[in-house]
Design a protein around this motif. Structure first.
Motif: not given
Length: 295
Positions: A204-224
């Motif tokens: 449908a013409g959308s794009t998504l930039a993805v980073t998924i990491a297990a090697d960074v101590p800080a925790r984050a889960e966010q989709l915008v």
């Protein structure tokens, strides 16, 4: 519905806890290969053949590693059982095609789908831009052992076993995946990723930039996601949706309750936990697997 849970590690116990809260679903038995793992308070099934042959078993929950899961699902469907697959549902798009061709009911435990407002599911974004960041620290020497260290059984590392939830949410909101470019793949062992960067393009013409990491101590889960005059944010399970001047905020529902919703819908034949809705995330995992293993 009487369910036999196959595999009683962390995922299997989570399934049992979800079923315990429901009036119309019960755990018939548990099949666990490791004799050191107790299945109390549930009866222990003798073997896979006895599960398939028991007419009192209506469904099987496959909480075993992804490698070989498609073959087990096919055998269960042939025996007349409904099948609920843990995530990720299978090893590849080719296996997904094989599962979809079976004449039986197959669902997937991707419970975070139930966080999405109905208006997002009914009207996916078009020509939108999105970003996804998932960071959950893992110490490889402790976490990636046993079957988790074997890409032929595990499918991969952090992306397949944690990032898949938010990848699946993105696919529900953005529609069919057209192409995946894996631009970074860091691993702690062949095929076991600890950081993945990718750009996903949608039909449908959308794009998504993805980073998924297990090697960074800080925790984050966010989709915008932003598209037109619509804005969607899902951060640690909490949802904000703006559509024009209207805004909705949905607090994060407890994950165990969402697993119960999967079972409720699975028993009623609902569509949101369907295997077909897993195609987008499976397509992305396919490309991550190829980047890490070459096969």
């Amino acid at each position: 519905m009487r369910v036999a849970i196959c595999g009683f590690g962390s995922a299997g116990r989570q399934h049992a806890a979800a079923v315990a809260e429901l009036p119309d679903v019960t755990v018939h038995s548990v099949l666990e290969a490791d004799p050191a793992v107790r299945t109390d308070p549930y009866p222990r099934a003798a073997d896979w053949a006895s599960v398939l042959a028991d007419p009192r078993v209506d469904a099987v929950a496959l909480c075993v590693p992804p490698g070989g899961r498609a073959e087990l699902a096919a055998a269960a469907v042939a025996a007349g059982k409904a099948v609920l697959l843990e995530k990720p549902p299978c090893m590849s798009v080719a296996e997904l095609d094989q599962l979809e061709a079976l004449d039986g009911r197959i669902g997937v435990m991707l419970q975070h789908r139930f966080r999405l407002p109905a208006e997002v599911l009914d009207r996916p974004f078009r020509a939108a831009a999105g970003t996804l960041l998932v960071s959950r620290h893992r110490v490889p020497a402790r976490h990636y052992t046993g079957w988790r260290a074997d890409p032929g059984r595990s499918l991969g590392g952090i992306t397949a076993h944690l990032g898949v939830h938010y990848l699946d949410l993105a696919c529900q909101a953005l529609g069919d995946v057209e192409a995946v470019d894996v631009v970074e793949h860091r691993s702690c062992a062949p095929g076991i990723d600890v950081r993945v960067g990718a750009v996903v393009r949608f039909a449908a013409g959308s794009t998504l930039a993805v980073t998924i990491a297990a090697d960074v101590p800080a925790r984050a889960e966010q989709l915008v996601i932003v598209g037109g005059d619509r804005y969607l944010s899902i951060a640690d399970g909490a949802v904000v949706l703006r559509d024009g001047d209207a805004e909705r905020t949905v607090p994060a529902a407890p994950t165990p309750a969402l697993r119960g919703r999967v079972y409720t819908e699975f028993t009623s034949g609902g569509e949101l936990c369907s295997l077909a809705r897993s195609r987008g995330a499976t397509r992305i995992l396919d490309e991550v697997r190829k980047a890490g293993t070459g096969w």
